[in-house]
Scaffold this active site. Structure first.
Site, PDB file in Angstrom:
ATOM      1  N   LYS A  34      19.328 -64.292 -66.017  1.00  0.00           N
ATOM      2  CA  LYS A  34      18.327 -63.218 -66.192  1.00  0.00           C
ATOM      3  C   LYS A  34      18.832 -62.085 -65.398  1.00  0.00           C
ATOM      4  CE  LYS A  34      14.491 -65.168 -63.816  1.00  0.00           C
ATOM      5  NZ  LYS A  34      12.944 -65.198 -64.162  1.00  0.00           N
ATOM      6  N   GLY A  70      23.947 -66.370 -59.045  1.00  0.00           N
ATOM      7  CA  GLY A  70      22.810 -66.882 -58.352  1.00  0.00           C
ATOM      8  C   GLY A  70      22.178 -66.188 -57.141  1.00  0.00           C
ATOM      9  N   THR A  71      21.223 -67.004 -56.479  1.00  0.00           N
ATOM     10  CA  THR A  71      20.832 -66.528 -55.081  1.00  0.00           C
ATOM     11  C   THR A  71      21.974 -66.366 -54.225  1.00  0.00           C
ATOM     12  OG1 THR A  71      18.707 -67.733 -55.617  1.00  0.00           O
ATOM     13  CG2 THR A  71      19.375 -67.299 -53.499  1.00  0.00           C
ATOM     14  N   SER A 125      15.886 -71.650 -57.018  1.00  0.00           N
ATOM     15  CA  SER A 125      14.561 -71.654 -56.237  1.00  0.00           C
ATOM     16  C   SER A 125      14.216 -70.263 -55.840  1.00  0.00           C
ATOM     17  CB  SER A 125      14.696 -72.536 -54.887  1.00  0.00           C
ATOM     18  OG  SER A 125      15.843 -71.762 -54.120  1.00  0.00           O
ATOM     19  N   ALA A 132      10.937 -70.850 -37.996  1.00  0.00           N
ATOM     20  CA  ALA A 132      12.362 -71.033 -37.329  1.00  0.00           C
ATOM     21  C   ALA A 132      13.222 -72.165 -38.087  1.00  0.00           C
ATOM     22  CB  ALA A 132      11.920 -71.673 -35.942  1.00  0.00           C
ATOM     23  N   GLY A 150      15.338 -67.925 -40.978  1.00  0.00           N
ATOM     24  CA  GLY A 150      14.706 -67.171 -40.086  1.00  0.00           C
ATOM     25  C   GLY A 150      15.703 -66.804 -38.726  1.00  0.00           C
ATOM     26  N   GLU A 209       6.859 -70.506 -35.195  1.00  0.00           N
ATOM     27  CA  GLU A 209       7.164 -71.581 -35.923  1.00  0.00           C
ATOM     28  C   GLU A 209       5.951 -72.599 -35.749  1.00  0.00           C
ATOM     29  OE1 GLU A 209       9.597 -73.102 -37.726  1.00  0.00           O
ATOM     30  OE2 GLU A 209       8.136 -74.934 -37.647  1.00  0.00           O
ATOM     31  N   GLY A 219      10.503 -71.558 -46.042  1.00  0.00           N
ATOM     32  CA  GLY A 219      11.222 -72.405 -46.995  1.00  0.00           C
ATOM     33  C   GLY A 219      11.183 -71.833 -48.527  1.00  0.00           C
ATOM     34  N   HIS A 222      47.078 -79.089 -30.534  1.00  0.00           N
ATOM     35  CA  HIS A 222      46.740 -78.222 -29.221  1.00  0.00           C
ATOM     36  C   HIS A 222      47.116 -77.078 -29.110  1.00  0.00           C
ATOM     37  CE1 HIS A 222      45.501 -78.301 -25.230  1.00  0.00           C
ATOM     38  NE2 HIS A 222      46.762 -77.663 -24.959  1.00  0.00           N
TER      39      HIS A 222
END
Ligand code: FAD
Ligand code: NAI
Length: 467
Positions: A35, A41-42, A146, A182, A186, A204, A273, A446
């Site tokens: 949509k 997406g996010t 989410s 935190a 954040g 926090e 969250g 290395h």
């Protein structure tokens, strides 16, 4: 255009678009509905990608201001925030269009619109022009992701009181930024604005930053961020915000209760969250079961309790990470195609893209102790790694945990330069069921940062050579 498919995927994020791609590869037809108006997406639109673009740009800005001189480079640096934001937006646009191309290539129909499941096998899509299209399929994959978890009593306006979305689009650098939480968002976005000039204070609720990470890593991480100028109020909660004046007046108090204190800020970022997003999807009507946290309940094969309806990504249990959603997408599509798709949840890395980065895979020492598993530890500091010295980035260490009896690698915890890339080697080791000795006896080029991983692996059996 056909309205009947082998599968309908609701959500065009890393879960949804990867499911559609894999279905196409397996010869199954699909529609992928989002949509938002753009796909990805996010993650691509307001998450992983724009945040990493700003993290990268702000790191370079900070380096040019503070570290170039040490390397013998004289530079006068100015911030052009609008140009930085334009570059971020350009990257997002290129990648979201890239997803549309990939869907097309997989012969998945990308549909912009809001989807609702009206019956098993039936989805109604409200299109942007107001019309409705009805689609049918044997399988429906819920990949709706989410959304930000709200802070009770606090109203977000995305200008002064912001979520991650607002923090990715601020028009000027706030003088004082208060971050609530935190966690990953954040600390990543707090780092961006700290480097661009904000005074950053983090509040926090718990007694440590990034709860859930290895305790030793957390301690060093907080020390490094404090040195970078962030200040922390741990075991503290926000109890109210007065936004009437020119600056926000944020009242905080100890998490366990006690004397209150007011912190003034120009902008407050709420990052406590994310929660699963399934609003308006029709799940109640169709009878798809959710758990107490609002996540879609599935079995180990991503099947919900309603035959033909599956769920993957942030909207179901587990870590909310793009690559976890992607792996579930592949496994779910393969299950739909009758194959044996599977995700190894012990081998899902997680990275915090601060400077330096923090990366983890597998178990922490705390988890192994709690499970009563005997383990050995190998550790190596970046201050003893040649390449870290040459790039002037010597903070942090690599820690590898292996089973005391079998030497099987159980976890790795890295704080330091390129930690996000370094963790891939240990992730592969865990996936293959390798022993720490396998890493220790593998030749590493290395001078590279990867040698720190090898030296840590040697440390498990007590033969670290370069320290
Ligand atoms: P999403 O990406 O949320 O996609 C779901 C999509 O479904 C959305 O586009 C939404 O519009 C659509 N949708 C929902 N309902 C409907 C409906 N009814 N009809 C049609 N469409 C619908 N993860 C990482 O691994 N690495 C990172 O660096 C990282 N950085 C992040 C930074 C930020 C600021 C944020 C907020 C998140 C970050 N994440 C990161 C997390 C990551 O973005 C998510 O874990 C990931 O996007 C989840 O994928 P998903 O497909 O499950 O859901
Ligand atoms: P988070 O779960 O990482 O951190 C939230 C923090 O807020 C926790 O430390 C928690 O204890 C604290 N908190 C909760 N309620 C609080 C309160 N009332 N007051 C003060 N502190 C409180 O969540 P965050 O940072 O919002 O990110 C959401 C998710 O997005 C992450 O869990 C992660 O899955 C994903 N993400 C991943 C990234 C990455 O992989 N690099 C980057 C950004 C996000």
């Amino acid at each position: 255009m056909a309205d009947s498919f082998d599968a309908i995927v609701i959500g065009g994020g890393p879960g949804g678009y990867n499911a559609a791609i894999r279905l196409g590869q397996l010869g199954l037809s699909s529609a992928c509905i989002d949509k938002r108006g753009t796909f990805g997406g996010t993650c691509l639109n307001i998450g992983c990608i724009p945040s990493k673009a700003l993290l990268h740009a702000s790191e370079r800005f900070h380096e040019a201001q503070t570290d170039f001189a040490k390397l013998g480079i004289k530079a006068k640096v100015d911030l052009d925030l609008p140009a930085m934001m334009t570059q971020k937006t350009k990257v997002v646009g290129e990648l979201t269009r890239g997803v549309e191309f990939l869907l097309k290539k997989a012969k998945s129909e990308a549909i912009v619109g809001e989807a609702k499941i009206t019956a098993p096998g039936k989805v109604e899509v409200k299109l942007p022009d107001g019309k409705t299209r009805t689609l049918t399929a044997k399988n429906i994959i819920i990949a709706t992701g989410s959304d930000v978890a709200p802070l009770p009593g606090v109203t977000v306006d995305e200008e002064r009181i912001i979520t991650s979305t607002g923090a990715l689009a601020l028009k000027s650098v706030p003088k004082k930024l208060l971050v609530v939480g935190a966690g990953v968002i954040g600390l990543e976005l707090g780092s961006v604005w700290r480097r661009l000039g904000s005074e950053v204070t983090v509040v926090e609720f718990l007694d440590r930053i990034t709860p859930g990470l290895d305790g030793e890593v957390c301690k060093q991480f907080q020390r490094i961020l404090t040195k970078q100028g962030m200040s922390f109020h741990l075991s503290t909660k926000v109890v109210g915000v007065d936004s009437k004046g020119k600056t926000l007046k944020v009242t905080v108090e100890p998490a366990a209760g006690g004397a209150q204190q007011v912190i003034e800020a120009d902008v407050m970022l709420v990052a406590i969250g994310r929660r699963p997003y399934t609003a308006g999807l029709g799940l109640e009507e169709v009878g798809v079961a959710l758990d107490a946290k609002g996540r879609v309940i599935t079995d180990g094969h991503y099947k919900t309790n309603v035959p033909g309806i599956w769920a993957i990504g942030d909207c179901r249990e587990g870590v909310m990470l793009a690559h976890k959603a992607e792996d579930e997408a592949v496994a779910c599509a393969e299950r739909i195609a009758g194959r044996a798709g599977h995700v190894n949840y012990d081998a899902i890395p997680s990275v915090v893209y601060t400077m330096p980065e923090v990366a983890v895979v597998g178990k922490t020492e705390e988890e192994l102790k709690a499970a009563g598993i005997a383990y050995k530890v190998g550790k190596f500091p970046f201050s003893a790694n040649g390449r870290a010295k040459t790039i002037a980035s010597t903070e942090g260490f690599v820690k590898i945990l292996a089973d005391a009896a079998t030497d099987k690698v159980l976890g790795a915890h890295i704080i330091g330069p390129e930690a996000g890339n370094l963790i891939a080697e240990v992730t592969l080791a865990i996936e293959f069921g390798a022993a720490s000795e396998d890493i220790a006896r593998t030749c590493h080029a290395h001078p590279t940062l990867t040698e720190a991983v090898r030296q840590a692996a040697m440390g498990v059996e007590g033969w670290t050579m370069q320290m």
